[in-house]
Design an enzyme around this catalytic site. Sequence first.
Site, PDB file in Angstrom:
ATOM      1  N   GLU A   1       0.839  -1.206   0.000  1.00  0.00           N
ATOM      2  CA  GLU A   1       0.000   0.000   0.000  1.00  0.00           C
ATOM      3  C   GLU A   1       0.872   1.253   0.000  1.00  0.00           C
ATOM      4  O   GLU A   1       0.611   2.216  -0.739  1.00  0.00           O
ATOM      5  CB  GLU A   1      -0.905  -0.020   1.236  1.00  0.00           C
ATOM      6  CG  GLU A   1      -1.797   1.181   1.387  1.00  0.00           C
ATOM      7  CD  GLU A   1      -2.351   1.298   2.792  1.00  0.00           C
ATOM      8  OE1 GLU A   1      -2.656   2.442   3.201  1.00  0.00           O
ATOM      9  OE2 GLU A   1      -2.467   0.276   3.495  1.00  0.00           O
TER      10      GLU A   1
ATOM     11  N   ASP B   1       0.713   3.753  -3.191  1.00  0.00           N
ATOM     12  CA  ASP B   1       0.293   5.139  -2.987  1.00  0.00           C
ATOM     13  C   ASP B   1       1.201   6.084  -3.774  1.00  0.00           C
ATOM     14  O   ASP B   1       0.735   7.005  -4.455  1.00  0.00           O
ATOM     15  CB  ASP B   1       0.338   5.453  -1.491  1.00  0.00           C
ATOM     16  CG  ASP B   1       0.031   6.911  -1.191  1.00  0.00           C
ATOM     17  OD1 ASP B   1      -1.016   7.402  -1.644  1.00  0.00           O
ATOM     18  OD2 ASP B   1       0.843   7.559  -0.515  1.00  0.00           O
TER      19      ASP B   1
ATOM     20  N   GLU C   1      -4.600   0.644  -3.553  1.00  0.00           N
ATOM     21  CA  GLU C   1      -3.212   1.127  -3.559  1.00  0.00           C
ATOM     22  C   GLU C   1      -2.229  -0.037  -3.483  1.00  0.00           C
ATOM     23  O   GLU C   1      -1.197  -0.031  -4.177  1.00  0.00           O
ATOM     24  CB  GLU C   1      -2.985   2.099  -2.396  1.00  0.00           C
ATOM     25  CG  GLU C   1      -3.709   3.425  -2.566  1.00  0.00           C
ATOM     26  CD  GLU C   1      -3.536   4.370  -1.404  1.00  0.00           C
ATOM     27  OE1 GLU C   1      -3.759   5.572  -1.594  1.00  0.00           O
ATOM     28  OE2 GLU C   1      -3.160   3.918  -0.296  1.00  0.00           O
TER      29      GLU C   1
END
Length: 229
Positions: A46, A50, A122
């Site tokens: 994640e 991102d 993400e």
Amino acid sequence: MKDFSVLEKKLNLFFKNKDLLVKAFCHRSFLNENKKLNLEHNERLEFLGDAVLELIVTEYLYKKYPEKSEGELTNWRAALVNSKMLSEIANNLGFNDFLLLSKGEQKEKGKSRIYILANTFEAFIGALYLDQGYKICKNFVEKNLIVRLPEIIKKGLFKDTKSRFQEEAQERVGITPTYKVLEEFGPDHAKHFIVGVFLKDELVATGEGSSKQEAELEAAKKALEIKNW
């Protein structure tokens, strides 16, 4: 275990490293109940996803709209990569059916599920980047997320609700809104904030988000609705 080959076929994306794909959908809570499985949670993916997502969106906006200011592009980017939008895209892609969650988390809906889906999206981007590189990632993001940009622009979904609420409050009642964190919870890497927006001593609305800014924007949005401004 879920059959991730179904998702691969649906997305027409076939991972070389299947473990990366599974990891992208593995929530920390799932590991607490399945300690014997040799799995890792998706938080590091994640973190990577991102950054990759932000770069893809930023690069697209920078090249596509050379006449637009930094402020406008920033607002458009924020409207594309916020939790609500990412969770909506993830849900449309069928990610909800492949989440690896604890029994308790499976029952949670609403805000909690929105954040889990957004974080999973993400993480998926991070996994896709590691497995197939930037170009495939870019194509995926443009096809599934950036395609929503015309709608965002047309409906004005990019506008900063804090600015709008402040303008309305000053014009209508002569008061500048203030914001206060009412509650924060969750581990350091995944904090959630509940923020209240006040007109003097009046608590008009509260908002929740994964950052103070996101929670403030949500509070301002609700305040506009409550005041019918």
